[in-house]
Design a protein around this motif. Structure first.
Motif, PDB file in Angstrom:
ATOM      1  N   PHE A 186      -3.888   3.696   3.668  1.00  0.00           N
ATOM      2  CA  PHE A 186      -2.462   3.898   3.931  1.00  0.00           C
ATOM      3  C   PHE A 186      -1.802   2.590   4.367  1.00  0.00           C
ATOM      4  N   ASN A 187      -2.469   1.859   5.243  1.00  0.00           N
ATOM      5  CA  ASN A 187      -1.917   0.604   5.755  1.00  0.00           C
ATOM      6  C   ASN A 187      -1.798  -0.464   4.678  1.00  0.00           C
ATOM      7  N   CYS A 188      -2.555  -0.294   3.588  1.00  0.00           N
ATOM      8  CA  CYS A 188      -2.511  -1.277   2.491  1.00  0.00           C
ATOM      9  C   CYS A 188      -1.442  -0.958   1.448  1.00  0.00           C
ATOM     10  N   LEU A 189      -0.806   0.206   1.559  1.00  0.00           N
ATOM     11  CA  LEU A 189       0.167   0.597   0.533  1.00  0.00           C
ATOM     12  C   LEU A 189       1.292  -0.418   0.391  1.00  0.00           C
ATOM     13  N   GLU A 190       1.784  -0.906   1.520  1.00  0.00           N
ATOM     14  CA  GLU A 190       2.937  -1.813   1.486  1.00  0.00           C
ATOM     15  C   GLU A 190       2.636  -3.074   0.685  1.00  0.00           C
ATOM     16  N   GLU A 191       1.470  -3.667   0.945  1.00  0.00           N
ATOM     17  CA  GLU A 191       1.137  -4.906   0.234  1.00  0.00           C
ATOM     18  C   GLU A 191       0.872  -4.652  -1.245  1.00  0.00           C
ATOM     19  N   LYS A 192       0.421  -3.446  -1.574  1.00  0.00           N
ATOM     20  CA  LYS A 192       0.155  -3.129  -2.979  1.00  0.00           C
ATOM     21  C   LYS A 192       1.446  -3.010  -3.778  1.00  0.00           C
ATOM     22  N   THR A 193       2.555  -2.782  -3.094  1.00  0.00           N
ATOM     23  CA  THR A 193       3.826  -2.568  -3.812  1.00  0.00           C
ATOM     24  C   THR A 193       4.742  -3.792  -3.760  1.00  0.00           C
ATOM     25  N   ASP A 194       4.220  -4.932  -3.323  1.00  0.00           N
ATOM     26  CA  ASP A 194       5.050  -6.134  -3.246  1.00  0.00           C
ATOM     27  C   ASP A 194       5.682  -6.492  -4.583  1.00  0.00           C
ATOM     28  N   SER A 195       4.896  -6.392  -5.659  1.00  0.00           N
ATOM     29  CA  SER A 195       5.405  -6.747  -6.991  1.00  0.00           C
ATOM     30  C   SER A 195       5.496  -5.511  -7.879  1.00  0.00           C
ATOM     31  N   PHE A 196       5.805  -4.396  -7.268  1.00  0.00           N
ATOM     32  CA  PHE A 196       5.783  -3.118  -7.956  1.00  0.00           C
ATOM     33  C   PHE A 196       7.095  -2.857  -8.672  1.00  0.00           C
ATOM     34  N   ARG A 197       7.016  -2.263  -9.840  1.00  0.00           N
ATOM     35  CA  ARG A 197       8.218  -1.866 -10.579  1.00  0.00           C
ATOM     36  C   ARG A 197       8.364  -0.355 -10.484  1.00  0.00           C
ATOM     37  N   TRP A 198       9.348   0.090  -9.701  1.00  0.00           N
ATOM     38  CA  TRP A 198       9.542   1.519  -9.492  1.00  0.00           C
ATOM     39  C   TRP A 198      10.360   2.110 -10.633  1.00  0.00           C
ATOM     40  N   ASP A 199      10.150   3.401 -10.901  1.00  0.00           N
ATOM     41  CA  ASP A 199      10.969   4.120 -11.882  1.00  0.00           C
ATOM     42  C   ASP A 199      12.425   4.100 -11.427  1.00  0.00           C
TER      43      ASP A 199
END
Length: 199
Positions: A186-199
């Motif tokens: 859970f704590n890693c979610l934020e860093e995983k979405t740094d370069s994320f392309r959301w719908d």
């Protein structure tokens, strides 16, 4: 063909310490993130003690595992969705994958062809059978396997016709397929979405 969206939210969440379906991230519960990926209409398969909580949040189609397979894991959840609803194709998503995008689920559905029993993505070398599409014709195989208490999804996949697709082939970010099983995840979610392309 009639299409049904299924959210699996019946896990005990022992490693996480609380029901993951209701964990909040960025202002929404995990199950609500999954609902965005599936589309507005879905059925939820959950534990008896969670049904009231889902209903209080406005979810009307919430079922516990069908007898005699109560508490027998994801396969029981998929079987229950087959039994409780009148569909042909079933998009299945577990509630602990909040990063999955709607476009990814639609791409999986698009790959379902005549004669194929399931479409299952592969991300980082791992099959993701709880982020997948299944045809209801596998119901007798599922019933037999549950009756024999063979609860591994890999055993089911070995018995049916599966189209495997790598995440990159459908333009999906591998981060989408992260399962949140622990607080560390859970704590890693934020860093995983740094370069994320959301719908």
């Amino acid at each position: 063909m009639e299409h049904i969206n299924v959210l699996l939210a019946g896990g005990a969440s022992r490693r996480f310490g609380e029901p993951k379906a209701f964990v909040k991230w960025k202002g929404q519960m995990f199950y609500e993130w999954a609902k965005r990926a599936l589309g507005e209409h879905m059925v939820i398969i959950s534990r008896p003690e969670f049904i009231d909580r889902f209903q209080e949040n406005g979810e009307n189609e919430v079922y516990q595992d069908a007898e005699p397979f109560q508490g027998m894991g994801p396969l029981a959840g998929i079987y229950t969705a087959f039994k409780k609803t009148d569909g042909d194709l079933y998009t299945v998503l577990s509630c602990d994958t909040p990063l999955i995008q709607r476009r990814t689920m639609l791409e999986l559905k698009r790959l379902m062809t005549v004669g194929t029993d399931a479409v299952v993505p592969i991300s980082d070398g791992r099959e993701q059978p709880l982020i997948a599409i299944y045809h209801k014709r596998i119901m007798p195989i599922l019933y037999d396997q549950l009756s024999e208490k063979r609860l591994r999804i890999s055993d089911l996949l070995d018995r049916i016709s599966v189209c495997y697709v790598h995440a990159e082939e459908i333009g999906a970010n591998p981060a989408e397929f992260i399962n949140v099983n622990t607080r560390e995840d859970f704590n890693c979610l934020e860093e995983k979405t740094d370069s994320f392309r959301w719908d």
